[in-house]
Design a protein around this motif. Structure first.
Motif, PDB file in Angstrom:
ATOM      1  N   GLY A 173       0.973  -1.292   0.066  1.00  0.00           N
ATOM      2  CA  GLY A 173      -0.326  -0.164   0.028  1.00  0.00           C
ATOM      3  C   GLY A 173       0.719   1.345  -0.080  1.00  0.00           C
ATOM      4  O   GLY A 173       2.060   1.258  -0.692  1.00  0.00           O
ATOM      5  N   ASN A 174       0.410   2.375   0.477  1.00  0.00           N
ATOM      6  CA  ASN A 174       0.907   3.634   0.674  1.00  0.00           C
ATOM      7  C   ASN A 174       1.253   4.355   1.964  1.00  0.00           C
ATOM      8  O   ASN A 174       0.003   4.112   2.743  1.00  0.00           O
ATOM      9  N   LEU A 175       2.107   4.697   2.340  1.00  0.00           N
ATOM     10  CA  LEU A 175       2.187   5.542   3.711  1.00  0.00           C
ATOM     11  C   LEU A 175       1.724   6.945   2.942  1.00  0.00           C
ATOM     12  O   LEU A 175       2.053   7.368   2.078  1.00  0.00           O
ATOM     13  N   PRO A 176       1.088   7.711   4.077  1.00  0.00           N
ATOM     14  CA  PRO A 176       0.586   9.004   3.698  1.00  0.00           C
ATOM     15  C   PRO A 176       1.668  10.260   3.179  1.00  0.00           C
ATOM     16  O   PRO A 176       1.421  10.835   2.385  1.00  0.00           O
ATOM     17  N   SER A 177       2.946  10.010   3.569  1.00  0.00           N
ATOM     18  CA  SER A 177       3.978  10.888   3.105  1.00  0.00           C
ATOM     19  C   SER A 177       5.373  10.383   3.479  1.00  0.00           C
ATOM     20  O   SER A 177       5.480   9.431   4.378  1.00  0.00           O
ATOM     21  N   PRO A 178       6.395  11.103   3.302  1.00  0.00           N
ATOM     22  CA  PRO A 178       7.692  10.544   3.652  1.00  0.00           C
ATOM     23  C   PRO A 178       7.909  10.577   4.952  1.00  0.00           C
ATOM     24  O   PRO A 178       9.038  10.274   5.601  1.00  0.00           O
ATOM     25  N   ALA A 179       7.021  11.461   5.722  1.00  0.00           N
ATOM     26  CA  ALA A 179       7.255  11.775   7.064  1.00  0.00           C
ATOM     27  C   ALA A 179       6.955  10.305   7.997  1.00  0.00           C
ATOM     28  O   ALA A 179       7.059  10.428   9.382  1.00  0.00           O
ATOM     29  N   TYR A 180       6.331   9.576   7.477  1.00  0.00           N
ATOM     30  CA  TYR A 180       5.949   8.219   8.073  1.00  0.00           C
ATOM     31  C   TYR A 180       6.534   7.093   7.828  1.00  0.00           C
ATOM     32  O   TYR A 180       7.650   6.958   6.663  1.00  0.00           O
ATOM     33  N   THR A 181       7.175   6.143   8.863  1.00  0.00           N
ATOM     34  CA  THR A 181       7.798   5.131   8.656  1.00  0.00           C
ATOM     35  C   THR A 181       7.080   3.757   9.251  1.00  0.00           C
ATOM     36  O   THR A 181       6.351   3.906  10.010  1.00  0.00           O
ATOM     37  N   PHE A 182       6.745   2.651   8.451  1.00  0.00           N
ATOM     38  CA  PHE A 182       6.296   1.773   9.007  1.00  0.00           C
ATOM     39  C   PHE A 182       6.884   1.017  10.322  1.00  0.00           C
ATOM     40  O   PHE A 182       7.963   0.939  10.292  1.00  0.00           O
ATOM     41  N   GLU A 183       5.835   0.852  11.110  1.00  0.00           N
ATOM     42  CA  GLU A 183       6.381   0.325  12.531  1.00  0.00           C
ATOM     43  C   GLU A 183       6.308  -1.162  12.727  1.00  0.00           C
ATOM     44  O   GLU A 183       7.071  -1.820  12.986  1.00  0.00           O
ATOM     45  N   LYS A 205       9.621  16.369  10.507  1.00  0.00           N
ATOM     46  CA  LYS A 205      10.182  16.496   9.214  1.00  0.00           C
ATOM     47  C   LYS A 205       9.125  17.288   8.383  1.00  0.00           C
ATOM     48  O   LYS A 205       8.211  17.138   8.713  1.00  0.00           O
ATOM     49  N   MET A 206      10.109  18.010   7.529  1.00  0.00           N
ATOM     50  CA  MET A 206       9.289  18.859   6.615  1.00  0.00           C
ATOM     51  C   MET A 206       9.112  18.331   5.219  1.00  0.00           C
ATOM     52  O   MET A 206      10.192  18.151   4.804  1.00  0.00           O
TER      53      MET A 206
END
Length: 140
Positions: free
Chosen positions: A63-73, A96-97
């Motif tokens: 799938g997809n993370l909402p933005s690059p500020a997210y990391t799968f946990e 993160k920006m």
């Protein structure tokens, strides 16, 4: 005069982008669990059709993370009768920006200690999306 009109247009575009980026999505906003982790978008779920009781069930989820500020946990896995509910969770880093773009992910969820029988796999994603995989047969 042309230069000042361009500057005003540029400032207007930046302000509009900032406003649009900060609004909640049509799916009702962010869903967090008690750890502060958030659900992610799920597109595809694959698993085998059967396993033996002593084996681990391997479920491929993409799938997809909402933005690059997210990391799968991690995955939250719940066994509800003959249904296996899987929820992929990600950590958001507010420091993160980043640009608002979806980031693809693919992970494998392992489920163990299943008793013999037929189970339905339900994977929940952001916005209460439920992606069902085929049923899995656990054999003795």
């Amino acid at each position: 005069m042309l230069s000042s009109n361009l500057n005003i247009g540029l400032v207007s575009c930046i302000a509009l982008f900032a406003i649009c980026s900060c609004t909640t999505s049509k799916n009702g906003g962010v869903v967090q669990n008690s750890d502060g982790l958030e659900m992610v978008y799920v597109d595809k779920v694959d698993s085998g059709q059967s396993i033996f009781e002593a084996e681990k069930l391997q479920v491929n989820i993409s799938g997809n993370l909402p933005s690059p500020a997210y990391t799968f946990e991690r995955f939250a896995v719940k066994l509800k009768g003959k249904a296996i509910e899987i929820i992929p969770l990600a950590k958001f880093d507010a420091t993160k920006m980043v640009v608002q773009v979806l980031v693809p992910f693919q992970e494998v969820c392992s489920v163990e200690n299943l008793k013999p029988g037929t189970y339905n796999i339900l994977v929940r994603g952001r916005g209460d999306t439920v992606v069902k995989a085929e049923s899995i047969q656990v054999k003795k």
